[in-house]
Design an enzyme around this catalytic site. Structure first.
Site, mmCIF file in Angstrom:
data_model
loop_
_atom_site.group_PDB
_atom_site.id
_atom_site.type_symbol
_atom_site.label_atom_id
_atom_site.label_comp_id
_atom_site.label_asym_id
_atom_site.label_seq_id
_atom_site.Cartn_x
_atom_site.Cartn_y
_atom_site.Cartn_z
ATOM 1 N N CYS A 1 39.566 -50.497 -8.016
ATOM 2 C CA CYS A 1 40.829 -50.093 -7.371
ATOM 3 C C CYS A 1 40.607 -49.751 -5.899
ATOM 4 O O CYS A 1 39.667 -49.040 -5.545
ATOM 5 C CB CYS A 1 41.420 -48.874 -8.080
ATOM 6 S SG CYS A 1 42.984 -48.362 -7.328
ATOM 7 N N CYS B 1 46.108 -50.863 -8.767
ATOM 8 C CA CYS B 1 45.166 -51.800 -9.400
ATOM 9 C C CYS B 1 45.672 -52.305 -10.747
ATOM 10 O O CYS B 1 45.067 -53.196 -11.344
ATOM 11 C CB CYS B 1 43.789 -51.165 -9.551
ATOM 12 S SG CYS B 1 43.758 -49.732 -10.639
ATOM 13 N N ARG C 1 48.346 -42.322 -16.973
ATOM 14 C CA ARG C 1 49.258 -43.434 -16.745
ATOM 15 C C ARG C 1 48.582 -44.484 -15.868
ATOM 16 O O ARG C 1 47.758 -44.132 -15.016
ATOM 17 C CB ARG C 1 50.541 -42.934 -16.050
ATOM 18 C CG ARG C 1 51.507 -42.231 -17.006
ATOM 19 C CD ARG C 1 52.653 -41.591 -16.263
ATOM 20 N NE ARG C 1 52.199 -40.440 -15.461
ATOM 21 C CZ ARG C 1 52.256 -40.368 -14.136
ATOM 22 N NH1 ARG C 1 52.757 -41.358 -13.442
ATOM 23 N NH2 ARG C 1 51.815 -39.300 -13.494
ATOM 24 N N CYS D 1 42.548 -45.966 -13.467
ATOM 25 C CA CYS D 1 42.335 -47.111 -12.582
ATOM 26 C C CYS D 1 41.237 -48.015 -13.108
ATOM 27 O O CYS D 1 40.422 -47.620 -13.928
ATOM 28 C CB CYS D 1 41.858 -46.634 -11.207
ATOM 29 S SG CYS D 1 43.133 -45.909 -10.192
ATOM 30 N N CYS E 1 47.602 -46.930 -12.922
ATOM 31 C CA CYS E 1 47.763 -46.910 -11.466
ATOM 32 C C CYS E 1 48.633 -48.087 -11.031
ATOM 33 O O CYS E 1 48.521 -49.187 -11.564
ATOM 34 C CB CYS E 1 46.378 -47.015 -10.824
ATOM 35 S SG CYS E 1 46.376 -47.422 -9.088
ATOM 36 N N THR F 1 45.597 -36.367 -10.895
ATOM 37 C CA THR F 1 46.852 -37.124 -10.768
ATOM 38 C C THR F 1 47.342 -37.688 -12.103
ATOM 39 O O THR F 1 48.436 -38.220 -12.187
ATOM 40 C CB THR F 1 46.657 -38.326 -9.818
ATOM 41 O OG1 THR F 1 45.566 -39.110 -10.319
ATOM 42 C CG2 THR F 1 46.345 -37.877 -8.405
ATOM 43 N N ARG G 1 41.775 -44.493 -2.622
ATOM 44 C CA ARG G 1 40.704 -43.584 -2.224
ATOM 45 C C ARG G 1 39.922 -43.113 -3.439
ATOM 46 O O ARG G 1 40.495 -42.893 -4.508
ATOM 47 C CB ARG G 1 41.319 -42.367 -1.520
ATOM 48 C CG ARG G 1 40.724 -42.125 -0.147
ATOM 49 C CD ARG G 1 41.334 -40.888 0.488
ATOM 50 N NE ARG G 1 40.782 -39.662 -0.053
ATOM 51 C CZ ARG G 1 41.451 -38.504 -0.115
ATOM 52 N NH1 ARG G 1 42.700 -38.442 0.299
ATOM 53 N NH2 ARG G 1 40.872 -37.431 -0.615
HETATM 54 ZN ZN LIG Z 1 44.122 -47.824 -9.172
#
Ligand SMILES: [Zn+2]
Length: 357
Positions: A44, A74, A69, A40, A71, A36, A47
């Site tokens: 976080c 979180c 980038r 994080c 998240c 993705t 999932r």
């Molecule tokens: Zn996160």
């Protein structure tokens, strides 16, 4: 530094923390998810990604340099605002004598929500607001005692309702009662033994509750003098017997052997020193960390100097392995008992750790 440069054991640790969503790891490392391109915090709530899609970074900047980038859940890029919030809240708490602590009031004063404040605390300090207030109050209490204030006055001024409560807490947090802490260890009973080890003499001093000092050197007289200087008002006597088990374990560790038994400690410490010393005890045998890494691990990334000071004031050398902290450039930096000793100790531990694998 991406995953490929990290020690596999560290990567394993990071992955375990990731699965556990361990909030104490927030600020220690970040995880990037390749599928993705998002990074994080370990805690976080999103999932958990597949292990093979995860890359670890020790700073937010590294993650962003690798094209990840932040998240949106979180918000790993907001650590600095959390730190700022905690700093403001700590100032309010340090002044507050309110009992019980009303976090909502502090949040209101700082124009934020209770839940955001609580989250910020855990993220930055690893302590709940209540734990932190306790630690801060104990510090003020200790300061008053040092200034020569009577215990009952200091108790009153720091907002402790009854003296029994502070005594209860101080056993766990100070490692000794306020009465013995006052005036250089007055009322404290320390027994010591000095033993010959491979690389010189080892002084071990302890109360009935645990080990309070471990010093290394060549002259027995000098080590005993240092102990008397550190606790000028304590009752200090050579131990006839009773310390052998602890001494054997400590001497073995000074010779570069891995720990074989737990050692109870009885230390005088500020909340920060205690956090740093606990963190030092997590450095794996045979490994080193930099001051900055330890600072990050205790949630105070800009406190490298304070970490260095906490290392320098560590009273139980080797047991709290401050020798495993080195400078960013790999140089050993200082050691209370001599840089040669630090070097030999690290070398011996490394060899021993290598031999065990
Ligand atoms: Zn996160």
């Amino acid at each position: 530094m991406d995953t490929t440069n990290l020690n596999p054991r560290v990567v394993d640790q990071y992955w375990r923390a990731t699965i556990a969503r361990d909030p104490r790891s927030d600020g220690v490392f970040f995880l990037g998810v390749r599928s993705t391109h998002i990074y994080c915090r370990p805690s976080c709530p999103a999932r958990r990604p597949l292990r093979r899609n995860v890359e670890f970074f020790q700073t937010q900047r590294e993650a962003e340099q690798h094209g990840f980038r932040p998240c949106l859940r979180c918000k790993p890029n907001e650590i600095s605002s959390a730190a700022a919030l905690v700093q403001k809240a700590a100032a309010v708490l340090a002044e507050s004598d309110e009992e019980p602590l009303r976090l909502a009031g502090v949040a209101q004063q700082l124009r934020t929500s209770t839940s955001r404040l609580r989250r910020a605390f855990v993220q930055v300090t690893g302590l709940s607001p209540r734990d932190l207030a306790e630690a801060l109050r104990l510090n003020r209490f200790k300061k008053l005692l040092r200034q020569g204030r009577k215990i009952t006055d200091a108790l009153y001024e720091t907002g402790y309702g009854s003296s029994s409560r502070v005594y209860e807490r101080s056993n766990a947090q100070l490692g000794m009662t306020p009465a013995t802490y006052q005036k250089g260890g007055k009322g404290m009973k320390l027994r010591y033994a000095v033993t010959d080890a491979k690389r010189g003499k080892v002084l071990v001093a302890a109360t009935e509750r645990g080990v309070s000092a471990v010093y290394l050197g060549n002259s027995e007289a000098k080590l005993v003098l240092e102990l008397r200087e550190e606790y000028p008002q304590a009752g200090i006597a050579a131990a006839r017997n009773g310390l052998e088990k602890w001494v054997r374990e400590i001497v073995s560790r000074t010779e570069g052997n891995p720990p074989r038994q737990e050692l109870p400690l009885d230390l005088v410490a500020t909340a920060f020193q205690r956090r740093v010393w606990q963190e030092l005890q997590r450095i794996p045998f045979g490994k080193t960390r930099t001051y900055a890494q330890v600072a990050r691990a205790v949630g105070k990334p800009s406190a490298s100097r304070a970490v260095a000071r906490a290392c320098a004031t560590n009273p139980v050398s080797v047991v709290v392995p401050c020798h495993r902290v080195v400078r960013e450039d790999g140089h050993l930096a200082g050691y209370r008992w001599g840089i040669d000793r630090k070097e030999q100790l690290l070398k011996a531990e490394k060899a021993e750790a290598g031999a065990a694998i």
